[in-house]
Design a protein around this motif. Sequence first.
Motif, PDB file in Angstrom:
ATOM      1  N   LEU A  75       0.826  -1.227   0.000  1.00  0.00           N
ATOM      2  CA  LEU A  75       0.000   0.000   0.000  1.00  0.00           C
ATOM      3  C   LEU A  75       0.853   1.266   0.000  1.00  0.00           C
ATOM      4  N   SER A  76       2.157   1.117   0.255  1.00  0.00           N
ATOM      5  CA  SER A  76       2.995   2.297   0.519  1.00  0.00           C
ATOM      6  C   SER A  76       3.109   3.272  -0.654  1.00  0.00           C
ATOM      7  N   PRO A  77       2.934   2.844  -1.917  1.00  0.00           N
ATOM      8  CA  PRO A  77       2.978   3.855  -2.992  1.00  0.00           C
ATOM      9  C   PRO A  77       1.860   4.894  -2.865  1.00  0.00           C
ATOM     10  N   LEU A  78       0.844   4.604  -2.049  1.00  0.00           N
ATOM     11  CA  LEU A  78      -0.303   5.504  -1.924  1.00  0.00           C
ATOM     12  C   LEU A  78      -0.126   6.539  -0.808  1.00  0.00           C
ATOM     13  N   VAL A  79       1.002   6.486  -0.063  1.00  0.00           N
ATOM     14  CA  VAL A  79       1.156   7.384   1.099  1.00  0.00           C
ATOM     15  C   VAL A  79       2.378   8.288   0.961  1.00  0.00           C
ATOM     16  N   ASP A  80       2.509   9.235   1.899  1.00  0.00           N
ATOM     17  CA  ASP A  80       3.600  10.206   1.861  1.00  0.00           C
ATOM     18  C   ASP A  80       4.852   9.712   2.584  1.00  0.00           C
ATOM     19  N   TYR A  81       4.634   9.037   3.721  1.00  0.00           N
ATOM     20  CA  TYR A  81       5.766   8.617   4.554  1.00  0.00           C
ATOM     21  C   TYR A  81       5.594   7.144   4.918  1.00  0.00           C
ATOM     22  N   ALA A  82       6.709   6.417   4.892  1.00  0.00           N
ATOM     23  CA  ALA A  82       6.665   5.024   5.351  1.00  0.00           C
ATOM     24  C   ALA A  82       7.527   4.874   6.599  1.00  0.00           C
ATOM     25  N   ASP A  83       6.990   4.143   7.544  1.00  0.00           N
ATOM     26  CA  ASP A  83       7.751   3.780   8.744  1.00  0.00           C
ATOM     27  C   ASP A  83       7.593   2.271   8.888  1.00  0.00           C
ATOM     28  N   LEU A  84       8.171   1.566   7.947  1.00  0.00           N
ATOM     29  CA  LEU A  84       7.956   0.113   7.835  1.00  0.00           C
ATOM     30  C   LEU A  84       9.252  -0.633   8.122  1.00  0.00           C
TER      31      LEU A  84
END
Length: 342
Positions: free
Chosen positions: A292-301
């Motif tokens: 799903l991360s391409p849809l958000v601004d920041y990743a904390d994964l």
Amino acid sequence: MDIKWTTYRIKTVHPFGISRSTHTFYDVVFVYIIDGDIVGRGEAAPPIRYGETKNAVLTQLETKIELLADYDSVAHLIDHLVLHSGGLKSLEAAISMAALDWWTQKNNIPLYSYFDADPSKMPQTSFTIAIGELETIPQKISEAEPYPILKVKLGTSQDKEIIQAIRRVTDKTVRVDANEGWNLETAIEMSFWLADRNVEFIEQPLKADSIEETAILKRKSPIPIIADENSMVSTDIPKIAHAFHGINIKLMKCGTLSEAQKMIRIAREYEMSVMLGCMVESSVGITAAAHLSPLVDYADLDGNLLIGNDPYLGVLVSDGQLKLNDSPGLGVTPIADPEGLL
Ligand SMILES: [Mg+2]
């Protein structure tokens, strides 16, 4: 088709300290949907903060969860299983991952295609510096060398000392997570102090029941304020939009991947920024979120990067950049094979 599950103890590389607790291990539950040669995998990492436990997840699985003989679509199957998940968000997340992993493998597409996400638009992930002894900071920063963005846990009696110790050794982008550890006065003061030290934003500075105080902070702070403990599911967003600039979505808080997608859509309607975060989890849960991360601004994964015994291989991180393979489904494979893991 069959549904199975097993428990697994993930162990942290360093004791993982946040403002309210420190842990060296977490018990997770892997859920499998098995259809011939296809294994759909999901993970429940029950969040203690929200009253979920491994035993509650297991009891629910043992007593309530059965696959449907007839279903119209994968969404129908997931809805049915979620209905019997007893409100346990981590179990809903595990079921949703396993069902979508199974279904997208069966249809020979990567999971990101199911969500119309473009894998070339994946963000970089931050890497967490948890609360620990001040003396360990230089070593932790050196271990975080490949990661361009640091997420620093604060909400201690030594917050300025921690940031000063970090700033002595690196000028990387820093994001701060106070995990509800401050009061309004401290938060206002810290927002200016941190802004002067190149901190990008502050996550959940005040207690989740302090929304109106957070709204005051939002008006005063020179840097964005992001909701985590205040941002559980999509229906929370209209209630907190006046108090935060953005939200942190975690599958273990919101449940299904579709609910996470809905949170992204609603946050955008309120012109809020979106971060995708995680608990300490294996590569199953982290890879699901990465789709799903391409849809958000920041990743904390980075939950899988903080453990020393990850039994699965999935999303990779290179110099902070998340990278998915283009295998059908989640694209996770077991690398360890203790009893019960599929
Ligand atoms: Mg947080």
